[in-house]
Design a protein around this motif. Sequence first.
Motif, PDB file in Angstrom:
ATOM      1  N   GLN A  10      -3.460   4.332  -0.862  1.00 64.72           N
ATOM      2  CA  GLN A  10      -3.442   2.879  -0.672  1.00 64.72           C
ATOM      3  C   GLN A  10      -2.802   2.183  -1.863  1.00 64.72           C
ATOM      4  OE1 GLN A  10      -7.537   1.890   0.114  1.00 64.72           O
ATOM      5  NE2 GLN A  10      -7.169   1.763   2.323  1.00 64.72           N
ATOM      6  N   LYS A  11      -3.063   2.686  -3.077  1.00 67.01           N
ATOM      7  CA  LYS A  11      -2.444   2.109  -4.265  1.00 67.01           C
ATOM      8  C   LYS A  11      -0.927   2.270  -4.201  1.00 67.01           C
ATOM      9  CE  LYS A  11      -6.311   2.868  -7.418  1.00 67.01           C
ATOM     10  NZ  LYS A  11      -6.746   3.600  -8.624  1.00 67.01           N
ATOM     11  N   ALA A  13       0.889   2.599  -1.481  1.00 66.84           N
ATOM     12  CA  ALA A  13       1.388   1.714  -0.436  1.00 66.84           C
ATOM     13  C   ALA A  13       1.469   0.268  -0.934  1.00 66.84           C
ATOM     14  CB  ALA A  13       0.495   1.800   0.798  1.00 66.84           C
ATOM     15  N   LEU A  14       0.474  -0.180  -1.677  1.00 68.96           N
ATOM     16  CA  LEU A  14       0.489  -1.547  -2.210  1.00 68.96           C
ATOM     17  C   LEU A  14       1.618  -1.731  -3.226  1.00 68.96           C
ATOM     18  CD1 LEU A  14      -3.330  -2.261  -2.657  1.00 68.96           C
ATOM     19  CD2 LEU A  14      -1.768  -3.353  -1.036  1.00 68.96           C
ATOM     20  N   GLU A  17       4.830  -1.894  -1.257  1.00 67.31           N
ATOM     21  CA  GLU A  17       4.934  -3.167  -0.544  1.00 67.31           C
ATOM     22  C   GLU A  17       5.318  -4.293  -1.494  1.00 67.31           C
ATOM     23  OE1 GLU A  17       1.504  -4.132   1.875  1.00 67.31           O
ATOM     24  OE2 GLU A  17       1.489  -2.117   2.720  1.00 67.31           O
ATOM     25  N   HIS A  18       4.719  -4.300  -2.691  1.00 66.45           N
ATOM     26  CA  HIS A  18       5.036  -5.333  -3.674  1.00 66.45           C
ATOM     27  C   HIS A  18       6.504  -5.243  -4.099  1.00 66.45           C
ATOM     28  CE1 HIS A  18       4.814  -8.104  -6.940  1.00 66.45           C
ATOM     29  NE2 HIS A  18       4.984  -7.159  -7.852  1.00 66.45           N
TER      30      HIS A  18
END
Length: 169
Positions: A10-11, A13-14, A17-18
Motif C-alpha cells: 500500500q505504501k 502504491a501511494l 500514485e503521488h
Amino acid sequence: MKCTGPPESQKLALAMEHALARETETWKVPVFHGFAVKGTDISPFYYEKAVLWIRESSLLFQFCSETFALAVSFFNRLLASVKAQLKYLQCIATACLVLAAKINEEDEIIPSVKKLAVQSGCKCSPAEIVRMERIILNKLHWDLYTATSIDFLNIVSTRHVFFFFFAKG
C-alpha cells in the motif's frame, strides 16, 4: 510485534500514485504534426539529435542519470509549451542540461557555462545560454520539479529493497 502502518504494498502504491499525479500536472510532450513539432520546423530527426546531444554532454561532464532525465523533461515541457525555432534548439538543450545540473549535481561538479559551452561543442555563447535559462524558467513558471522515469525506478527499487530486507528478517 504488531505492524501499525499500512502494508508495504500500500505504501508503494501511494508513493506511485503521488508521483503519477505530480507527473500528470506538469508533464507535457511535444506533439509532432506532419513531420515537425507542432507549430515549428523541428523534425523528429532534430528532436532526437538534440536529446542525444543532451545525453552525450551529460556523459562528458559525468552527470548522474537523474540529471539527464530531468534535462529531457525540461526540454519536452518547453517544446510542448512554445513554438521553438530550429536555430535555437541546441541552445535550448544546453540550457535545459544546465538547469537540471544545478538541481541534481554537486556544485563542484557543475562546470561554468563558458566551459560547458566550449567543451560540449555547443554553438551558442554563454550569454545566450544564460538568457535561454531565464526564458525556460519563465515559460515553465519556475516549476522545475517533475517526476521522471528515474524517480519511478527509485521508488520501486527502494521499496523492493526495503521489502526484501525485512521479509528475510
